[in-house]
Design a protein around this motif. Structure first.
Motif, PDB file in Angstrom:
ATOM      1  N   SER A   1      -2.965  36.820  37.472  1.00  0.00           N
ATOM      2  CA  SER A   1      -3.872  37.828  36.906  1.00  0.00           C
ATOM      3  C   SER A   1      -4.973  38.199  37.894  1.00  0.00           C
ATOM      4  CB  SER A   1      -4.468  37.355  35.580  1.00  0.00           C
ATOM      5  OG  SER A   1      -5.184  36.162  35.731  1.00  0.00           O
ATOM      6  N   ARG A   2      -5.478  37.218  38.646  1.00  0.00           N
ATOM      7  CA  ARG A   2      -6.524  37.493  39.633  1.00  0.00           C
ATOM      8  C   ARG A   2      -6.017  38.444  40.720  1.00  0.00           C
ATOM      9  NH1 ARG A   2      -7.181  36.404  44.491  1.00  0.00           N
ATOM     10  NH2 ARG A   2      -5.494  34.878  44.542  1.00  0.00           N
ATOM     11  N   LEU A   3      -4.847  38.138  41.273  1.00  0.00           N
ATOM     12  CA  LEU A   3      -4.313  38.975  42.346  1.00  0.00           C
ATOM     13  C   LEU A   3      -3.902  40.348  41.819  1.00  0.00           C
ATOM     14  CD1 LEU A   3      -3.682  39.148  45.343  1.00  0.00           C
ATOM     15  CD2 LEU A   3      -1.383  38.275  44.823  1.00  0.00           C
ATOM     16  N   ALA A   4      -3.302  40.401  40.658  1.00  0.00           N
ATOM     17  CA  ALA A   4      -2.906  41.689  40.072  1.00  0.00           C
ATOM     18  C   ALA A   4      -4.124  42.587  39.889  1.00  0.00           C
ATOM     19  CB  ALA A   4      -2.197  41.473  38.738  1.00  0.00           C
ATOM     20  N   ASP A   5      -5.215  42.019  39.420  1.00  0.00           N
ATOM     21  CA  ASP A   5      -6.441  42.782  39.233  1.00  0.00           C
ATOM     22  C   ASP A   5      -7.026  43.208  40.573  1.00  0.00           C
ATOM     23  OD1 ASP A   5      -8.611  43.848  37.580  1.00  0.00           O
ATOM     24  OD2 ASP A   5      -9.818  42.224  38.462  1.00  0.00           O
ATOM     25  N   SER A   6      -7.067  42.289  41.506  1.00  0.00           N
ATOM     26  CA  SER A   6      -7.621  42.567  42.832  1.00  0.00           C
ATOM     27  C   SER A   6      -6.861  43.684  43.555  1.00  0.00           C
ATOM     28  CB  SER A   6      -7.580  41.287  43.669  1.00  0.00           C
ATOM     29  OG  SER A   6      -7.898  41.530  45.007  1.00  0.00           O
ATOM     30  N   LEU A   7      -5.533  43.640  43.445  1.00  0.00           N
ATOM     31  CA  LEU A   7      -4.700  44.647  44.119  1.00  0.00           C
ATOM     32  C   LEU A   7      -4.529  45.928  43.306  1.00  0.00           C
ATOM     33  CD1 LEU A   7      -1.840  42.317  45.405  1.00  0.00           C
ATOM     34  CD2 LEU A   7      -3.682  43.334  46.774  1.00  0.00           C
ATOM     35  N   LYS A   8      -4.934  45.881  42.036  1.00  0.00           N
ATOM     36  CA  LYS A   8      -4.745  47.005  41.124  1.00  0.00           C
ATOM     37  C   LYS A   8      -3.269  47.407  41.044  1.00  0.00           C
ATOM     38  CE  LYS A   8      -9.437  48.784  41.759  1.00  0.00           C
ATOM     39  NZ  LYS A   8      -9.984  47.525  41.435  1.00  0.00           N
ATOM     40  N   VAL A   9      -2.431  46.393  40.770  1.00  0.00           N
ATOM     41  CA  VAL A   9      -0.997  46.661  40.678  1.00  0.00           C
ATOM     42  C   VAL A   9      -0.664  47.344  39.363  1.00  0.00           C
ATOM     43  CG1 VAL A   9      -0.386  44.745  42.200  1.00  0.00           C
ATOM     44  CG2 VAL A   9      -0.389  44.390  39.739  1.00  0.00           C
TER      45      VAL A   9
END
Length: 144
Positions: free
Chosen positions: A97-105
């Motif tokens: 969830s952190r990376l998905a949010d950070s990358l705006k996937v």
């Protein structure tokens, strides 16, 4: 405009993970998306022991997880997909969830089998936790 411009593939080197990786690669090719690959080492269960053997085991498992990321990136390249690799340590739900949010996937692709590696976190309330924490689509490639 494509429905998905940026996708995150989660890979754990299991048969279900490979199936999801192949599915994600096909989507990435068809949609010409920016592609990211995530491998996670959940070392939280090692945090209770501080003896030499525990730290050695942690390092061995962490290196295996890094090798999983390299393997996934190699598979993607062999299928004609250029991806950016990401390695993370910690709880899978938190890290995805952190990376998905950070990358705006726009889409997360995950392999799942009821008795596979992800089963320990992808059951019961954890199922809802990930879905509640991301603002994008989630595709589960379920093995037969």
């Amino acid at each position: 405009m494509a429905p998905f411009n940026r996708i995150l593939l989660c890979y754990d080197a299991t048969p279900e993970g490979r199936l999801a990786l192949r599915c994600g690669a096909a989507l990435a090719q068809q949609l010409q998306t920016e592609t990211h690959l995530l491998s996670i080492f959940d070392g939280t269960y090692w945090s209770t022991g501080f003896d030499v053997l525990s730290s050695m085991k942690f390092e061995v498992d962490e290196e295996a997880a890094r090798e999983t990321l390299r393997e996934g990136l190699n598979w993607l390249r062999s299928w004609g997909v250029n991806a950016t690799g990401h390695y993370s340590t910690g709880n899978a739900i938190d890290q995805i969830s952190r990376l998905a949010d950070s990358l705006k996937v726009d889409l997360i692709v995950i392999g799942h089998h009821p008795h596979g590696l992800f089963a320990r976190w992808w059951t019961g309330e954890n199922h809802a936790l990930l879905l509640d924490r991301v603002s994008c689509g989630v595709l589960f490639k379920v093995a037969a």
